[in-house]
Motif scaffolding. Structure first.
Motif, short mmCIF file in Angstrom:
data_model
loop_
_atom_site.label_atom_id
_atom_site.label_comp_id
_atom_site.label_asym_id
_atom_site.label_seq_id
_atom_site.Cartn_x
_atom_site.Cartn_y
_atom_site.Cartn_z
N VAL A 93 6.57 7.20 -1.31
CA VAL A 93 6.70 7.90 -0.04
C VAL A 93 6.64 9.38 -0.07
O VAL A 93 6.09 10.02 0.44
CB VAL A 93 7.95 7.39 0.64
CG1 VAL A 93 8.34 8.09 1.92
CG2 VAL A 93 7.78 5.85 0.95
N GLU A 94 7.44 9.95 -1.40
CA GLU A 94 7.55 11.08 -1.53
C GLU A 94 6.14 11.95 -1.62
O GLU A 94 6.08 13.01 -1.00
CB GLU A 94 8.68 11.63 -2.51
CG GLU A 94 8.93 13.25 -2.67
CD GLU A 94 9.64 13.64 -1.34
OE1 GLU A 94 9.28 14.90 -0.98
OE2 GLU A 94 10.27 13.27 -0.66
N SER A 95 5.48 11.45 -2.74
CA SER A 95 4.23 12.15 -2.87
C SER A 95 3.38 11.94 -1.67
O SER A 95 2.49 12.71 -1.38
CB SER A 95 3.81 11.53 -4.07
OG SER A 95 3.46 9.85 -3.89
N LEU A 96 3.34 10.83 -1.09
CA LEU A 96 2.52 10.90 0.04
C LEU A 96 2.79 11.64 1.30
O LEU A 96 1.82 12.04 1.84
CB LEU A 96 2.26 9.16 0.78
CG LEU A 96 1.68 8.66 2.01
CD1 LEU A 96 0.25 9.20 1.50
CD2 LEU A 96 1.94 7.40 2.44
N SER A 97 4.10 11.79 1.40
CA SER A 97 4.36 12.63 2.42
C SER A 97 3.95 14.00 2.01
O SER A 97 3.37 14.81 3.09
CB SER A 97 6.14 12.63 2.59
OG SER A 97 6.63 13.42 1.43
N GLN A 98 3.89 14.68 0.86
CA GLN A 98 3.29 15.63 0.50
C GLN A 98 1.96 15.87 1.03
O GLN A 98 1.42 17.06 1.24
CB GLN A 98 3.83 16.11 -0.71
CG GLN A 98 5.17 16.30 -1.11
CD GLN A 98 6.09 17.34 -0.25
OE1 GLN A 98 5.90 18.34 -0.25
NE2 GLN A 98 6.89 16.71 0.32
N GLU A 155 0.71 -1.23 -0.02
CA GLU A 155 0.10 -0.01 -0.11
C GLU A 155 0.80 1.18 0.01
O GLU A 155 0.29 2.34 -0.64
CB GLU A 155 -1.00 0.04 1.14
CG GLU A 155 -1.95 -0.98 1.01
CD GLU A 155 -2.74 -1.38 2.56
OE1 GLU A 155 -3.95 -1.55 2.47
OE2 GLU A 155 -1.77 -1.28 3.65
N ILE A 156 2.11 1.13 0.75
CA ILE A 156 2.98 2.35 0.82
C ILE A 156 4.28 1.88 0.09
O ILE A 156 5.15 1.36 0.72
CB ILE A 156 3.06 2.94 2.21
CG1 ILE A 156 1.69 3.43 2.73
CG2 ILE A 156 4.21 4.05 2.18
CD1 ILE A 156 2.07 3.74 4.32
N ALA A 157 4.27 2.03 -1.25
CA ALA A 157 5.52 1.58 -2.08
C ALA A 157 6.47 2.56 -1.71
O ALA A 157 6.24 3.74 -1.72
CB ALA A 157 5.18 1.31 -3.23
N ILE A 158 7.75 2.15 -1.53
CA ILE A 158 8.95 2.96 -1.45
C ILE A 158 8.90 4.12 -2.28
O ILE A 158 9.10 5.23 -2.21
CB ILE A 158 10.22 2.41 -1.13
CG1 ILE A 158 11.25 3.26 -0.33
CG2 ILE A 158 10.61 2.04 -2.56
CD1 ILE A 158 10.93 3.15 0.97
N GLU A 159 8.68 3.80 -3.69
CA GLU A 159 8.53 5.04 -4.70
C GLU A 159 7.57 5.94 -4.61
O GLU A 159 7.65 6.97 -5.20
CB GLU A 159 8.56 4.33 -6.13
CG GLU A 159 7.37 3.64 -6.44
CD GLU A 159 7.63 2.08 -6.16
OE1 GLU A 159 6.81 1.24 -6.73
OE2 GLU A 159 8.35 1.81 -5.15
#
Length: 267
Positions: free
Chosen positions: A243-248, A237-241
């Motif tokens: 993470v950046e967009s999710l963090s934003q 569900e939280i693929a490492i690639e």
């Protein structure tokens, strides 16, 4: 003051402890002014020499009632001042302003979102927007969790000074949950610096294998981290690639919560 030398509470003047009075004067001044002060400003507001102001500030920092703002020469109220204001009042305020925001984020991401605070050396969940399909369990409102191996916990301590981190973990062993868990302060401190730089924290299976989480901070009006908001899910569900967009997405939410917490009349 009456002619007998009594203050309103009836305490004789000669029994008043001036250093204690000065400490409360400073804390009350910070609360009244509502923003950090430099050493010069503390000296001017309290009408005491800079040397006296310096030792007073250092004493309050050592006890956790003040903190130096990282990267500046200004000082603000520390985390322990919340003990005076009432932790429940702080939690209620945060929960009130964050509730709608975290539920909207949960619906948008289709994942569970949590709000947490720092309390007595642990993280504590004060609100949770659980997605309908939440297979991972293990957390609930009121749940206490470790700070060094969770995204929400690392965010809560990342903006502390190294001295405050040392004091927080004094005589405490960083528990190892698996091979990915950070278990020493020497390793944790540069990791926290990276979190400050990025503006968010990642828990990359450091607590439970197969589970990732991303968290961002909520700030008070003086720049203290007062809460963290986290999203968790499986490594699928939280693929490492992603993470950046999710963090934003999370940072956008915490910015709105910070805004509403600092200006409750806007919410």
């Amino acid at each position: 003051m009456s002619e007998t030398g009594l203050i309103p509470g009836g305490l004789p003047v000669e029994l008043r402890v001036h250093s204690v009075e000065r400490a409360f004067d400073l804390l009350e001044t910070l609360d009244r002014i509502g923003h950090p002060l430099t050493l010069t400003e503390v000296s001017r507001n309290l009408r005491i020499p800079k040397s006296s102001a310096f030792y007073l500030i250092q004493t309050l920092i050592a006890r956790g009632y003040m903190q130096r703002i990282p990267g500046s020469r200004k000082y603000a109220s520390g985390l322990r001042t919340f003990d005076f204001h009432g932790v429940s009042a702080l939690e209620d305020g945060l929960k009130r302003v964050s509730a709608q925001h975290i539920r909207e984020l949960s619906a948008a991401l289709k994942m569970t979102v949590q709000t947490a605070v720092l309390k007595a050396g642990e993280g504590v969940i004060i609100d949770k927007a659980a997605w309908a399909i939440d297979r991972w369990g293990g957390s609930w409102v009121g749940h206490h969790f470790d700070l060094h191996c969770t995204a929400q916990g690392k965010v809560l301590i990342a903006w502390l000074t190294d001295e405050e981190v040392d004091k927080l973990f004094l005589n405490l062993k960083l528990a190892r949950f698996n091979s990915k868990t950070i278990t020493s302060l020497d390793e944790l401190k540069p990791h926290l610096a990276e979190i400050r730089k990025n503006g968010y924290a990642l828990n990359d299976e450091e607590h439970i294998l197969g589970i990732r989480a991303v968290a961002a901070p909520v700030f008070s009006h003086v720049g203290n981290v007062v809460a963290s908001v986290s999203v968790r899910g499986s490594t699928t569900e939280i693929a490492i690639e992603n993470v950046e967009s999710l963090s934003q997405e999370i940072i956008r939410t915490t910015h709105m919560i910070s805004r509403d917490f600092q200006n409750p009349a806007t919410c």
